[in-house]
Enzyme design. Structure first.
Site, short mmCIF file in Angstrom:
data_model
loop_
_atom_site.label_atom_id
_atom_site.label_comp_id
_atom_site.label_asym_id
_atom_site.label_seq_id
_atom_site.Cartn_x
_atom_site.Cartn_y
_atom_site.Cartn_z
NE ARG A 120 -3.71 -2.45 0.33
CZ ARG A 120 -3.47 -3.68 -0.10
NH1 ARG A 120 -2.34 -3.92 -0.77
NH2 ARG A 120 -4.33 -4.66 0.10
CB SER B 144 -9.91 -2.07 3.48
OG SER B 144 -10.47 -3.30 3.07
CD GLU C 53 -6.02 -0.18 2.68
OE1 GLU C 53 -6.34 0.23 1.55
OE2 GLU C 53 -6.03 -1.38 2.99
#
Length: 350
Positions: free
Chosen positions: A172, A245, A342
């Site tokens: 990520r 998410s 995130e």
């Protein structure tokens, strides 16, 4: 809201952003710049109203939480062309503009007989956003298939081409996330194989394929299985505001993992991104702390998936951020594990 239209770009003042973020929170851009032709970008950025101001790039707004009004200018790319620019014996290079819908690109690649992106089906967002977060799901991440990212370098004021190594992809993570003020992504080239070893050993994909009766699965079958699973587990952001998410799965040293498992024997652990590292399930940690399905006002956690923070209607970005902070703090207190968001937090600090 007032508009100024130019060749290849349009500038709007006092633009509402509720329709431009998937949490559907209210926010206002002092200036909103829509770029239709990337070659017009240098001219657009030199406009006196926005020259030198902070820039926030929004694709579909699926990976941001607007906890306040963004400073400066919000930039949206409307270039939505997709094409195969090179054919090889065993792969092809597909080029897509930054404004292309991500799921539409996945479907396009499958229609062309190409594989690699099937596990990433139905992820909300645009092509221009996918390298920033190095989007991943069901055992795949997009950085493994990126050939070149085309971007405008605000430092050199030049258009540049960055290969996968230049992009510094991690879990990520990427150079674009590490230097958010430098690069403006205008297009991405993908190296997609004709034949590809399918990733089936993650999060119920084999079971879903069996339910579908797809015993000899191809890439399109895997994509459909992922679509089915995501639709069951994740709320549609067009119906219920969310950004997928909200927390990353924590990556921890093996020693810390072992200590946690000694105290919490049922804690699931997955392989990390490198040797000597393991990955925990943020969803499991959050559920164990009692947050799954909890709602306070219009801020809440999805009852289907503990990783998904949702806006049931009129929650503000600040309220959602406060809710997320309290989730992370409860996990830290119980497990001594730090959860990281995130989405990019705009208008406040995490």
């Amino acid at each position: 809201m007032s508009d100024a239209v130019h060749t290849g770009w349009q500038l709007s003042e006092q633009a509402p952003l509720r329709a431009l973020n998937t949490f559907h929170v209210e926010a206002t851009a002092r200036w909103l710049l829509n770029v239709h032709a990337p070659e017009a970008l240098p001219q657009a950025l030199a406009a006196p109203e926005i020259a030198g101001q902070p820039l926030l790039v929004l694709g579909s707004g699926s990976n941001v939480l607007l906890a306040g009004d963004p400073p400066g200018c919000v930039l949206c790319f409307d270039n939505r062309q997709t094409s195969i620019i090179a054919h090889r014996a065993d792969h092809a290079i597909v080029r897509a503009g930054a404004g292309v819908n991500w799921h539409a690109l996945v479907l396009y690649s499958l229609q062309q007989g190409l594989s690699g992106l099937e596990n990433l089906a139905l992820i909300p967002g645009t092509v221009g956003a996918c390298p920033i977060q190095n989007i991943g799901a069901y055992g795949a991440q997009v950085g493994d298939f990126i050939h070149v990212v085309e971007a405008f370098d605000r430092h050199s004021q030049q258009f540049v081409r960055l290969d996968a190594a230049d992009c510094a992809f991690g879990y990520r993570d990427s150079v674009f996330k590490q230097q958010p003020e430098r690069y403006l992504i205008v297009a991405v080239e993908f190296n997609l194989p004709l034949l590809h070893e399918l990733r089936l050993d993650y999060a119920g994909i084999r079971e879903e394929l069996a339910r579908m009766g797809a015993e000899l699965a191809g890439a399109a079958d895997v994509a459909q299985a992922v679509i089915n699973i995501r639709r069951r587990k994740l709320p549609d952001p067009d119906v219920l505001g969310n950004a997928g998410s909200f927390f990353k799965n924590p990556l921890l040293p093996s020693e810390q993992i072992a200590a946690l498992q000694a105290s919490f024997a049922d804690m699931p652990v997955y392989p990390g991104e490198q040797a000597g590292q393991g990955k925990l399930s943020a969803a499991w940690l959050i559920e164990q702390c009692g947050w799954k399905g909890r709602r306070e006002g219009d801020a809440g956690v999805s009852p289907e998936h503990a990783l998904v923070l949702v806006n049931y209607g009129t929650a503000t970005g600040a309220q959602l951020l406060d809710f997320a902070r309290r989730i992370a703090e409860s996990v830290r207190e119980r497990y001594s594990v730090i959860l990281e968001p995130e989405p990019r937090i705009i208008g406040a600090h995490w």
